[in-house]
Design a protein around this motif. Sequence first.
Motif, PDB file in Angstrom:
ATOM      1  N   ASN A  28     -70.882  67.990   5.185  1.00  0.00           N
ATOM      2  CA  ASN A  28     -71.816  67.080   4.508  1.00  0.00           C
ATOM      3  C   ASN A  28     -71.161  66.290   3.372  1.00  0.00           C
ATOM      4  O   ASN A  28     -71.817  65.926   2.401  1.00  0.00           O
ATOM      5  N   ARG A  29     -69.888  66.009   3.527  1.00  0.00           N
ATOM      6  CA  ARG A  29     -69.132  65.394   2.435  1.00  0.00           C
ATOM      7  C   ARG A  29     -69.682  64.021   2.022  1.00  0.00           C
ATOM      8  O   ARG A  29     -69.815  63.728   0.832  1.00  0.00           O
ATOM      9  N   GLU A  30     -70.022  63.174   2.984  1.00  0.00           N
ATOM     10  CA  GLU A  30     -70.491  61.827   2.640  1.00  0.00           C
ATOM     11  C   GLU A  30     -71.801  61.883   1.868  1.00  0.00           C
ATOM     12  O   GLU A  30     -71.963  61.200   0.843  1.00  0.00           O
ATOM     13  N   ALA A  31     -72.744  62.693   2.331  1.00  0.00           N
ATOM     14  CA  ALA A  31     -74.035  62.801   1.651  1.00  0.00           C
ATOM     15  C   ALA A  31     -73.867  63.353   0.239  1.00  0.00           C
ATOM     16  O   ALA A  31     -74.458  62.836  -0.724  1.00  0.00           O
ATOM     17  N   GLN A  33     -71.188  63.337  -1.689  1.00  0.00           N
ATOM     18  CA  GLN A  33     -70.490  62.399  -2.557  1.00  0.00           C
ATOM     19  C   GLN A  33     -71.421  61.274  -3.001  1.00  0.00           C
ATOM     20  O   GLN A  33     -71.380  60.838  -4.161  1.00  0.00           O
ATOM     21  N   ARG A  34     -72.271  60.801  -2.099  1.00  0.00           N
ATOM     22  CA  ARG A  34     -73.227  59.757  -2.459  1.00  0.00           C
ATOM     23  C   ARG A  34     -74.146  60.240  -3.570  1.00  0.00           C
ATOM     24  O   ARG A  34     -74.428  59.513  -4.537  1.00  0.00           O
ATOM     25  N   ARG A  36     -73.515  62.705  -5.701  1.00  0.00           N
ATOM     26  CA  ARG A  36     -72.701  62.900  -6.910  1.00  0.00           C
ATOM     27  C   ARG A  36     -72.536  61.605  -7.695  1.00  0.00           C
ATOM     28  O   ARG A  36     -72.554  61.593  -8.930  1.00  0.00           O
ATOM     29  N   ASP A  37     -72.356  60.507  -6.968  1.00  0.00           N
ATOM     30  CA  ASP A  37     -72.086  59.222  -7.614  1.00  0.00           C
ATOM     31  C   ASP A  37     -73.347  58.583  -8.204  1.00  0.00           C
ATOM     32  O   ASP A  37     -73.254  57.713  -9.090  1.00  0.00           O
ATOM     33  N   ASP A  49     -77.580  51.699  -3.541  1.00  0.00           N
ATOM     34  CA  ASP A  49     -78.579  52.367  -2.717  1.00  0.00           C
ATOM     35  C   ASP A  49     -79.344  53.364  -3.574  1.00  0.00           C
ATOM     36  O   ASP A  49     -78.824  54.424  -3.944  1.00  0.00           O
ATOM     37  N   LEU A 157     -80.913  55.002   2.516  1.00  0.00           N
ATOM     38  CA  LEU A 157     -79.933  55.831   3.210  1.00  0.00           C
ATOM     39  C   LEU A 157     -80.597  57.095   3.734  1.00  0.00           C
ATOM     40  O   LEU A 157     -81.408  57.713   3.046  1.00  0.00           O
ATOM     41  N   TYR A 159     -79.599  60.832   5.494  1.00  0.00           N
ATOM     42  CA  TYR A 159     -78.521  61.760   5.826  1.00  0.00           C
ATOM     43  C   TYR A 159     -79.099  63.034   6.430  1.00  0.00           C
ATOM     44  O   TYR A 159     -80.015  63.637   5.860  1.00  0.00           O
TER      45      TYR A 159
END
Length: 235
Positions: A28-31, A33-34, A36-37, A49, A157, A159
């Motif tokens: 689930n790295r992309e979700a 990281q999103r 986190r940012d 987003d 988005l 996820y």
Amino acid sequence: MISRPKQLSLELGSPPPATFDNFVVAANREAVQRLRDLPTALAQERAGDRLVYLWGETGSGRTHLLHALCDAGAHAGLRCRYLSAHHALADFIFDPACQLYTVDDVDLLDEARQIAVFSLYNEVRAHGRTAIVVAGGTAPVAMPVREDLRTRLGWGLVYQLAPLSDDDKIAALVQAARERGLQLSPEIPHWLVTRHYRDMPSLMALLDALDTYSLERKRAVTLPLLREMFAEFRE
């Protein structure tokens, strides 16, 4: 296979707070990281987003991530609000001073709260410095909620949170034990994951119960101690 214990009757200690650092990312790295940012982007008024929907099966980490997001948001100086079916309807009313809303288990909300979340989506979309992250058990198209809210869930988005493998769960238990200062013999995480509850909330509850049990008996956490604890649960 050993049967599940009837209940966890021991008083559990307070688990560590949910943060991004103690979430097992796995696939689930992309979700992650999103998410986190997002607090930093909101604080710097550069969020792109601002509407996010997370979905996945029970134990996939949805609630953990929402709490972790609120924790990160607070550290970034944001006012954050975590909402669920247990919160008062008044808590769902949009507040311009609140920059980050999270809504858990949207599929469990009653109609009045669903309408309130629908309104939150509209307000957040209209206010540039706010964001909303909602979590549920299924994809938006299959979500058993009002049609207008179902449409909103797919606005931003989306996820899907992939479930953890057994190796991921074992790694999560080892990490959680380390945070609690709990020394586990190597076979215990594998024994828990392969013989008992498979979802992470239950596994973490078992870990907390084991921690309490070992402290009460002033004994090291070993497989014999774990089996003894389960024998007591079944009595």
